[in-house]
Write a protein that holds these residues in place. Structure first.
Motif, PDB file in Angstrom:
ATOM      1  N   THR A 150      -6.167  -3.751  -5.615  1.00 49.24           N
ATOM      2  CA  THR A 150      -4.912  -3.000  -5.697  1.00 49.24           C
ATOM      3  C   THR A 150      -4.369  -2.720  -4.313  1.00 49.24           C
ATOM      4  N   GLU A 151      -3.051  -2.565  -4.263  1.00 45.37           N
ATOM      5  CA  GLU A 151      -2.422  -2.215  -2.998  1.00 45.37           C
ATOM      6  C   GLU A 151      -2.518  -0.713  -2.805  1.00 45.37           C
ATOM      7  N   LEU A 152      -2.800  -0.292  -1.583  1.00 45.80           N
ATOM      8  CA  LEU A 152      -2.877   1.138  -1.298  1.00 45.80           C
ATOM      9  C   LEU A 152      -1.477   1.710  -1.089  1.00 45.80           C
ATOM     10  N   SER A 153      -1.289   2.946  -1.504  1.00 43.28           N
ATOM     11  CA  SER A 153      -0.015   3.635  -1.281  1.00 43.28           C
ATOM     12  C   SER A 153       0.083   4.046   0.183  1.00 43.28           C
ATOM     13  N   ARG A 154       1.246   4.538   0.572  1.00 46.29           N
ATOM     14  CA  ARG A 154       1.406   5.000   1.956  1.00 46.29           C
ATOM     15  C   ARG A 154       0.417   6.133   2.265  1.00 46.29           C
ATOM     16  N   ALA A 155       0.292   7.046   1.319  1.00 45.89           N
ATOM     17  CA  ALA A 155      -0.632   8.173   1.550  1.00 45.89           C
ATOM     18  C   ALA A 155      -2.069   7.671   1.685  1.00 45.89           C
ATOM     19  N   GLU A 156      -2.411   6.655   0.906  1.00 43.17           N
ATOM     20  CA  GLU A 156      -3.783   6.126   0.965  1.00 43.17           C
ATOM     21  C   GLU A 156      -4.038   5.362   2.268  1.00 43.17           C
ATOM     22  N   THR A 157      -3.039   4.586   2.717  1.00 48.36           N
ATOM     23  CA  THR A 157      -3.233   3.869   3.989  1.00 48.36           C
ATOM     24  C   THR A 157      -3.324   4.872   5.137  1.00 48.36           C
ATOM     25  N   ASP A 158      -2.491   5.924   5.076  1.00 51.91           N
ATOM     26  CA  ASP A 158      -2.556   6.955   6.120  1.00 51.91           C
ATOM     27  C   ASP A 158      -3.929   7.612   6.125  1.00 51.91           C
ATOM     28  N   ALA A 159      -4.459   7.860   4.938  1.00 56.54           N
ATOM     29  CA  ALA A 159      -5.764   8.529   4.837  1.00 56.54           C
ATOM     30  C   ALA A 159      -6.871   7.649   5.416  1.00 56.54           C
ATOM     31  N   VAL A 160      -6.825   6.346   5.150  1.00 57.56           N
ATOM     32  CA  VAL A 160      -7.849   5.436   5.688  1.00 57.56           C
ATOM     33  C   VAL A 160      -7.778   5.425   7.220  1.00 57.56           C
ATOM     34  N   LEU A 161      -6.560   5.336   7.763  1.00 62.79           N
ATOM     35  CA  LEU A 161      -6.417   5.308   9.227  1.00 62.79           C
ATOM     36  C   LEU A 161      -6.831   6.638   9.852  1.00 62.79           C
ATOM     37  N   ALA A 162      -6.556   7.735   9.152  1.00 64.56           N
ATOM     38  CA  ALA A 162      -6.864   9.054   9.713  1.00 64.56           C
ATOM     39  C   ALA A 162      -8.362   9.359   9.690  1.00 64.56           C
TER      40      ALA A 162
ATOM     41  N   GLY B 203      -2.223  -1.909   2.970  1.00 67.06           N
ATOM     42  CA  GLY B 203      -3.637  -1.701   2.691  1.00 67.06           C
ATOM     43  C   GLY B 203      -4.013  -2.178   1.310  1.00 67.06           C
ATOM     44  N   ARG B 204      -5.263  -2.539   1.177  1.00 64.18           N
ATOM     45  CA  ARG B 204      -5.767  -3.007  -0.114  1.00 64.18           C
ATOM     46  C   ARG B 204      -7.089  -2.340  -0.433  1.00 64.18           C
ATOM     47  N   CYS B 205      -7.314  -2.203  -1.709  1.00 69.49           N
ATOM     48  CA  CYS B 205      -8.592  -1.688  -2.185  1.00 69.49           C
ATOM     49  C   CYS B 205      -9.153  -2.716  -3.155  1.00 69.49           C
ATOM     50  N   ILE B 206     -10.382  -3.100  -2.904  1.00 69.93           N
ATOM     51  CA  ILE B 206     -11.052  -4.062  -3.779  1.00 69.93           C
ATOM     52  C   ILE B 206     -12.250  -3.384  -4.401  1.00 69.93           C
ATOM     53  N   GLU B 207     -12.332  -3.479  -5.700  1.00 71.94           N
ATOM     54  CA  GLU B 207     -13.500  -2.905  -6.376  1.00 71.94           C
ATOM     55  C   GLU B 207     -14.470  -4.024  -6.688  1.00 71.94           C
TER      56      GLU B 207
END
Lengths: 53, 152
Positions: free
Chosen positions: B7-19, B141-145
């Protein structure tokens, strides 16, 4: 930055020198030298020399 | 390895990964020559700016590449089974001089910490520490399960 508030910061670790104001001095205390990241103490700060006019 | 879903990460999720991470791989280029280095960084989600403290020696490849094209990509990845996340930030590097220093920048570069992956083998006088900001124009960003049960 008001000249009367100018402070000279000299990092004892990397030698970087810059003129800062009191808020920037406090930030350097909390975060370390902005250039090399090393922790700094009060010895790293000195009042800027005032020029006579 | 079986992929359950990607799945594609949302803006909030990409920000969280970088932070929440502090290391990644920075890719630069000079003509058709690629160059990639592991770096540590700080990230301001509000302005989507990456703060980098890069160390180089006079004749290093790194210094040569840093003085070429300012276009860069930063890749950050993390694994928390069964998920694997990766974020790619694309932007332009701008060198920040100490004359341009502000309280906000001191705090942001403080988050970048000392370069974790840098090996300072050279004598200190030969080392040059440069401060950069990268304004990210694109972040994805991407998330792979992963289906680990497939390997059990």
């Amino acid at each position: 930055m008001s000249a009367s508030e100018d402070i000279v910061f000299t990092c004892p670790h990397c030698g970087e020198t810059m003129t800062v104001n009191p808020a920037m001095r406090d930030a350097l205390f909390s975060n370390g030298c902005v250039v090399c990241g090393a922790a700094v103490d009060g010895d790293a700060f000195a009042p800027a020399e005032q020029s006579c006019t | 390895m079986a992929l359950d879903q990607q799945t594609e990460l949302s803006r909030a999720e990409t920000d969280a990964v970088l932070a929440r991470n502090e290391t990644g791989v920075l890719s630069l280029a000079r003509g058709d020559e690629p160059y990639a280095i592991p770096i540590s960084y700080g990230y301001d989600a509000e302005s989507r700016t990456v703060f980098l403290r890069l160390v180089s020696t006079p004749d290093s490849e790194k210094r040569a590449f840093l003085s070429s094209s300012p276009a860069v990509r930063l890749v950050v990845s993390e694994e928390s089974p069964p998920e694997y996340r990766s974020v790619v930030a694309q932007g332009t590097l701008t060198e920040i001089s100490t004359d341009e220093m502000t309280v906000e920048r001191i705090e942001q570069f403080g988050d970048a910490k000392r370069p974790l992956f840098e090996i300072w083998g050279a004598d200190k006088p030969d080392l040059r520490i440069q401060l950069y900001e990268c304004d990210a124009t694109t972040i994805s960003g991407r998330c792979i399960e992963l289906d680990h049960a497939a390997y059990a």
